[in-house]
Design an enzyme around this catalytic site. Sequence first.
Site: not given
Length: 220
Positions: A7, A32, A34, A36, A65, A67, A136, A174
């Site tokens: 991550s 990975h 993230d 956001m 990913h 979000m 999650m 995750d």
Amino acid sequence: MAMIGPSLMCADLGRLIESVQILNQGNVDFFHFDIMDGSFVPNFSMGPDMLKTLRPHTSKPFDVHLMVEEPERFIDMFADAGANMISVHAESKIHLQRVLQSIRDRNLQAGIALNPSTPLCILDYVMDTVDYVCLMTVNPGFAGQKFIPSTLEKIADLRQKINASNMDISIQVDGNISLAAIPQVMEKGADMLVCGTSSLFMRGVRLEQAVADLREYCHK
């Protein structure tokens, strides 16, 4: 054997290219990211320029990913930046099948991410458009949270659901996937591990050693 995905939100952002090169040499399976938006989750993080910067330094898959609210606005942006896989939160989208199909239309793997309290029945009529499910195991938005124990049975239930469907769908986990949690989630059926501060980017441990130890630990 489970696949290992660092991550990069948890990496040293001041040495990010070097970290990706070390992890690439350490034979991780994917990276990975993230993403956001400060709305779907109360935090901000990476953007497409980061993928573009890192893409020349590894051929390993980039797993994005999202979000975010309105994830369909970001599919082409991250596909063009070098993504190979994109997951969207089921909670973020009314027309879930449409956005999943738009990911596949870009020849990418399509994933659904589920918050800890979201039931698995939301997958019932979209499983034929899904390559992986990101479960999650913490509430999304921040690193360093505690693993939610009830998610272990959710992993097992999802594995049973996938097996019953005879579909080729991976289970990604995750959220505080620690050295203690890894054997438990693998036993329940997870086969993609998103690894952060509790198993890979650990204070006081050289990244070269951490990735070698983690790979050996996961593949015992």
